[in-house]
Enzyme design. Structure first.
Site: not given
Ligand code: NAD
Ligand code: UD1
Length: 338
Positions: A12, A32, A124, A148, A152, A198, A294
């Site tokens: 992101i 990092n 999140s 997790y 948050k 995911n 889930d």
């Molecule tokens: P990501 O893992 O791709 O990005 C996280 C970044 O933080 C990475 O570049 C990683 O190297 C860096 N990082 C981790 N630990 C660190 C540390 N100790 N010091 C410095 N850098 C560090 O994940 P993302 O999907 O881009 O997510 C970004 C943020 O959004 C995270 O906080 C995540 O929890 C939150 N978030 C993500 C999702 C999702 O589905 N992708 C959903 C909800 C919230």
């Molecule tokens: C997951 C995380 C949630 C996070 C969110 C952000 C878990 C338990 N929850 O939720 O904390 O905030 O991602 O993106 O990991 N599915 C399949 N097969 C797969 C993977 C997923 O059927 O291999 C289904 C799941 O059951 C769900 C949907 O796809 O119904 C989405 O799953 P996923 O992408 O993991 O997201 P979340 O469950 O919403």
């Protein structure tokens, strides 16, 4: 604005970086590379044709962060850095509390050291836990069901308390729903290091031949086709939400939470179908048992963000799957060279 991005090399963060550079902000990225690659930053430089500063820094290292902030003196911070794998959080809770909670406290400390008063935080939808009603608005109870999710929730509360102690401070807690997709160029995207947890990255790896088939975790949920339903949001729309949140924080005081989603949901079957259309073939799957923890459905009410941030998601499911496929097919091993 001078903006410091922790975790700016991640999925992101890198997409947001492109948007911020396009808007003319001056950026310093601190990462990092715990879960990302320097190559993502190289590609952002070439795609945007703009430069930015970078420091290899760990948010767990408070002294190093303070030194970095004293050098760059940001006017605002977008705090992406964090650990995000739900299962890993259950196995290594202290690592998650250290990076996500203590790391956030260190960032706030470093902000205090240079009188930086604006923060946008990556939260999140997982802070809500099991939905009590749909769509979920920001007033929904917060009962995170995982380590997790609790990290948050705690980080949100710490930022809110920090803000209360400083009337001139502003913070936007962005509660992302399910970010998917990639930059329209297909040059940057999501690059999970291990087996993807995911749905969308897993489907992408099936499409490119890295995984044999998708396991659909249950088809007996109370949804239109029995499979889990989620509010998927295109990462480019999510990136724009950060730019809007920065503007909001510059013009307002206080800490506010915002749902960042589309307000619509798609099932696993619908996601698989959309991706099959994007990649031009039917993808193999089997229905397996439900994944513990889930929920049937999770959908945002994004009206607060629509109204106050003047932001709304614009891209639909075809663009989400098309961009994800462009990224995955052009980079079958992510940022790693073949
Ligand atoms: P990501 O893992 O791709 O990005 C996280 C970044 O933080 C990475 O570049 C990683 O190297 C860096 N990082 C981790 N630990 C660190 C540390 N100790 N010091 C410095 N850098 C560090 O994940 P993302 O999907 O881009 O997510 C970004 C943020 O959004 C995270 O906080 C995540 O929890 C939150 N978030 C993500 C999702 C999702 O589905 N992708 C959903 C909800 C919230
Ligand atoms: C997951 C995380 C949630 C996070 C969110 C952000 C878990 C338990 N929850 O939720 O904390 O905030 O991602 O993106 O990991 N599915 C399949 N097969 C797969 C993977 C997923 O059927 O291999 C289904 C799941 O059951 C769900 C949907 O796809 O119904 C989405 O799953 P996923 O992408 O993991 O997201 P979340 O469950 O919403």
């Amino acid at each position: 604005m001078d903006v410091l991005l922790t975790g700016g090399a991640g999925y992101i963060g890198s997409h947001t970086l492109i948007e911020l550079l396009a808007c003319g902000h001056r950026i310093h990225v601190a990462d990092n590379f715990a879960n990302s690659s320097p190559e993502a930053l190289n590609r952002v430089r070439s795609l945007s044709n703009r430069d930015f500063a970078f420091s290899r820094a760990d948010v767990r290292d408070r002294a190093a962060l303070i030194a970095l902030f004293q050098e760059f003196r940001p006017e605002a911070v977008i705090h992406f850095a964090g650990l995000k794998a739900v299962g890993e959080g259950e196995a290594k809770p202290l690592d998650y509390y250290e990076t996500n909670v203590a790391g956030t406290m260190n960032v706030l400390d470093a902000m205090n050291a240079v009188q930086c008063r604006r923060i946008v935080f990556s939260s999140s939808a997982t802070v809500y836990g099991e939905p009590e009603y749909l769509p979920i608005d920001e007033a929904h109870p917060l009962r995170p069901a995982s380590v997790y999710g609790r990290t948050k929730h705690m980080a949100e509360q710490i930022i809110a308390d920090w803000g209360r102690a400083r009337p001139e401070a502003s913070g936007a807690l962005l509660r992302y729903f399910n970010p998917v997709g990639a930059h329209e160029s297909g040059r940057i995207g999501e690059d999970p290091h291990d087996v993807p947890n995911n749905l969308m990255p897993y489907i992408s790896q099936v499409a490119v031949g890295r995984r044999a088939k998708l396991s659909i975790y249950g088809d007996d949920y109370d949804t239109r086709d029995g499979t889990g339903l989620r509010d998927y949001i295109h990462v480019a729309d999510l990136a724009r939400a950060h730019v809007a949140a920065l503007d909001y924080a510059a013009a307002h005081q206080g800490v506010e939470a915002f749902n960042i989603g589309t307000g619509a949901g798609f099932t696993v079957h619908e996601m698989l179908r959309a991706f099959s259309e994007a990649c031009g073939r039917d993808l193999p799957y089997e229905v397996t048992a439900r994944r513990p923890g889930d929920v049937a459905a999770c959908v945002a009410d994004p009206s607060k963000a629509n109204r106050l941030l003047n932001w709304r998601a614009e891209r639909g499911l075809p663009e989400m799957s098309r961009s994800a496929w462009l990224w995955q097919s052009g980079n079958p091993n992510g940022y790693e060279a073949l």
